[in-house]
Design a protein around this motif. Structure first.
Motif, PDB file in Angstrom:
ATOM      1  N   ASP A 132      -4.150  -0.999  -3.639  1.00 44.92           N
ATOM      2  CA  ASP A 132      -5.177  -0.112  -3.090  1.00 44.92           C
ATOM      3  C   ASP A 132      -6.336  -0.981  -2.621  1.00 44.92           C
ATOM      4  O   ASP A 132      -6.981  -1.655  -3.428  1.00 44.92           O
ATOM      5  CB  ASP A 132      -5.648   0.885  -4.155  1.00 44.92           C
ATOM      6  CG  ASP A 132      -6.721   1.830  -3.637  1.00 44.92           C
ATOM      7  OD1 ASP A 132      -7.019   1.786  -2.422  1.00 44.92           O
ATOM      8  OD2 ASP A 132      -7.265   2.602  -4.442  1.00 44.92           O
ATOM      9  N   TYR A 157      -5.773  -7.712  -6.990  1.00 43.84           N
ATOM     10  CA  TYR A 157      -5.750  -6.275  -7.327  1.00 43.84           C
ATOM     11  C   TYR A 157      -5.230  -6.061  -8.746  1.00 43.84           C
ATOM     12  O   TYR A 157      -5.749  -5.222  -9.489  1.00 43.84           O
ATOM     13  CB  TYR A 157      -4.889  -5.510  -6.327  1.00 43.84           C
ATOM     14  CG  TYR A 157      -4.754  -4.034  -6.669  1.00 43.84           C
ATOM     15  CD1 TYR A 157      -5.833  -3.172  -6.497  1.00 43.84           C
ATOM     16  CD2 TYR A 157      -3.559  -3.519  -7.165  1.00 43.84           C
ATOM     17  CE1 TYR A 157      -5.724  -1.827  -6.815  1.00 43.84           C
ATOM     18  CE2 TYR A 157      -3.441  -2.180  -7.489  1.00 43.84           C
ATOM     19  CZ  TYR A 157      -4.532  -1.335  -7.308  1.00 43.84           C
ATOM     20  OH  TYR A 157      -4.421  -0.001  -7.641  1.00 43.84           O
ATOM     21  N   ILE A 209       0.833  -1.200   0.000  1.00 41.90           N
ATOM     22  CA  ILE A 209       0.000   0.000   0.000  1.00 41.90           C
ATOM     23  C   ILE A 209       0.870   1.253   0.000  1.00 41.90           C
ATOM     24  O   ILE A 209       0.627   2.197  -0.772  1.00 41.90           O
ATOM     25  CB  ILE A 209      -0.942  -0.006   1.224  1.00 41.90           C
ATOM     26  CG1 ILE A 209      -1.949  -1.162   1.112  1.00 41.90           C
ATOM     27  CG2 ILE A 209      -1.673   1.327   1.347  1.00 41.90           C
ATOM     28  CD1 ILE A 209      -2.814  -1.339   2.341  1.00 41.90           C
ATOM     29  N   GLY A 264       2.406   2.072  -3.288  1.00 44.94           N
ATOM     30  CA  GLY A 264       1.464   2.439  -4.336  1.00 44.94           C
ATOM     31  C   GLY A 264       1.097   1.310  -5.276  1.00 44.94           C
ATOM     32  O   GLY A 264       0.433   1.546  -6.298  1.00 44.94           O
ATOM     33  N   SER A 269      -7.208  -4.327 -11.754  1.00 45.02           N
ATOM     34  CA  SER A 269      -6.655  -3.133 -12.395  1.00 45.02           C
ATOM     35  C   SER A 269      -6.539  -3.272 -13.905  1.00 45.02           C
ATOM     36  O   SER A 269      -6.609  -2.283 -14.638  1.00 45.02           O
ATOM     37  CB  SER A 269      -5.280  -2.815 -11.802  1.00 45.02           C
ATOM     38  OG  SER A 269      -5.364  -2.583 -10.417  1.00 45.02           O
ATOM     39  N   SER A 271      -8.983   0.127  -0.859  1.00 50.77           N
ATOM     40  CA  SER A 271     -10.137   0.950  -0.478  1.00 50.77           C
ATOM     41  C   SER A 271     -11.464   0.372  -0.968  1.00 50.77           C
ATOM     42  O   SER A 271     -12.512   0.652  -0.394  1.00 50.77           O
ATOM     43  CB  SER A 271      -9.962   2.371  -1.016  1.00 50.77           C
ATOM     44  OG  SER A 271      -9.866   2.376  -2.435  1.00 50.77           O
TER      45      SER A 271
END
Length: 359
Positions: free
Chosen positions: A78, A220, A72, A75, A224, A80
């Motif tokens: 994420d 992730y 995290i 970068g 993405s 969230s």
């Protein structure tokens, strides 16, 4: 890895399943070699024996927190939009479910992930318990036990967003989460050093924790790079257990998922670990731990995991690594419930090793 090429060639479901398979292979192997088990750590803690079982769990948990928070901070991850943070949650479900799960894992002498690992080692008690766990989890998700689960979960609900993030509630960020994980990593290393560990305890504890971070990172990346909506998810066993049950019972045709790849991966990884270590042994019921005890414990774990939103790994480690409030409440409930169950049910066996015996 060229995610775009992989997704274009095989599609999102296949890539997710392959990610689950890879994570499962690693988790199963490392968890088997290190004897990773929350139940064992809980029993050892409440017996006042701060030895290798507790140290293995602490090492895996701290590694998961450090790994996830590093991703995290850098970068590259994420979380969230993760279910544990973005959607509404239940604090009552987390607490009650954690307590119930804790009792159940003591009765079956292993949490959901440990049962799957031991099933691959020839343990028929764990295999039966795992099947009962899966049936109960599905019943709690959308079957006869769903109304009870929804009622308890509705007692105390928390909205998604900052109110579900422990870091946000404390007014701190990922760097503070990373520092917290690093501190516990030092503590785990201290216990491990004085436990006189060999190579596989260290490698297994760290490897188990890294698989939690890898699960978040892999899903992730698919999310993405995908043109279709894909939900980021972590490593868990309650949902995939119920998912595999329905896949076996229902007509084929549903797309593959991360969880469907995870379960066979863990089984094969654990089997490889057992063969490498010479631990494979066919075991049935016998002694003081009877079949009714295992069945009741598996039912409690199955219902508790769905009520809490995850199992010892799914809520405790995966959710804990992203500092979801409900996950930490669940984890606390598991430690308390497990301790109480051990004191009430296994008082006569406190002189026995905490978890050297398989469930």
């Amino acid at each position: 890895m060229d995610w775009n090429n992989g997704i274009e060639r095989w599609g999102e479901p296949a890539v997710l399943a392959l990610c689950g398979l890879a994570v499962g292979l690693g988790f199963g192997f490392f968890a088997q070699r290190s004897r990773f088990c929350l139940r064992a750590a809980v029993v050892e803690f409440w017996h006042g024996k701060f030895g290798e079982k507790l140290a293995v769990w602490l090492l895996a948990f701290a590694t998961a927190v450090v790994g996830v928070q590093l991703l995290i901070v850098s970068g590259t991850l994420d979380v969230s939009t993760a279910r544990q943070l973005a959607t509404r949650g239940s604090l009552s479900g987390a607490l009650v479910g954690g307590l119930i799960f804790g009792v159940g894992m003591v009765m079956t002498r292993g949490c959901a992930s440990r049962l799957l690992v031991l099933s691959a080692n020839g343990n028929l008690r764990a295999l039966l318990s795992g099947l009962v766990f899966a049936v109960t989890a599905q019943a709690a998700l959308g079957g006869a036990l769903a109304p009870l689960r929804e009622t308890i979960a509705g007692w105390w609900v928390v909205d998604g967003g900052p109110s579900r993030s422990l870091l946000a509630l404390l007014g701190v960020g990922p760097m503070d989460g990373l520092a917290f994980g690093a501190l516990w990593l030092v503590v785990a290393g201290f216990f491990a050093y004085y436990s006189g560990w060999g190579f596989w305890k260290w490698a297994g504890g760290v490897g188990t924790g890294l698989m939690v971070a890898l699960a978040w990172a892999g899903t992730y990346q698919v999310m993405s790079h995908s043109f279709e909506p894909v939900q980021i998810q972590g490593l868990t066993f309650s949902g995939p257990s119920a998912e595999w049950l329905m896949r076996v019972l229902a007509e084929p045709g549903e797309p593959w998922t991360f969880g469907l790849g995870l379960m066979p991966g863990v089984f094969v990884g654990s089997l490889i670990g057992a063969l490498v270590g010479g631990d494979w042994k066919l075991e049935g019921f016998g002694g003081v731990y009877t079949m009714p005890r295992y069945i009741v414990g598996a039912i409690l774990m199955g219902f508790g995991s769905m009520l809490a939103g995850g199992c010892a790994v799914g809520a405790g480690m995966t959710g804990g690594a992203i500092f979801a409030v409900t996950a930490w409440v669940t984890l606390g409930g598991m430690w308390v419930g497990g301790g109480l169950a051990d004191r009430v049910l296994d008082r006569a066996h406190t002189s026995a090793p905490a978890s050297s015996a398989a469930p």
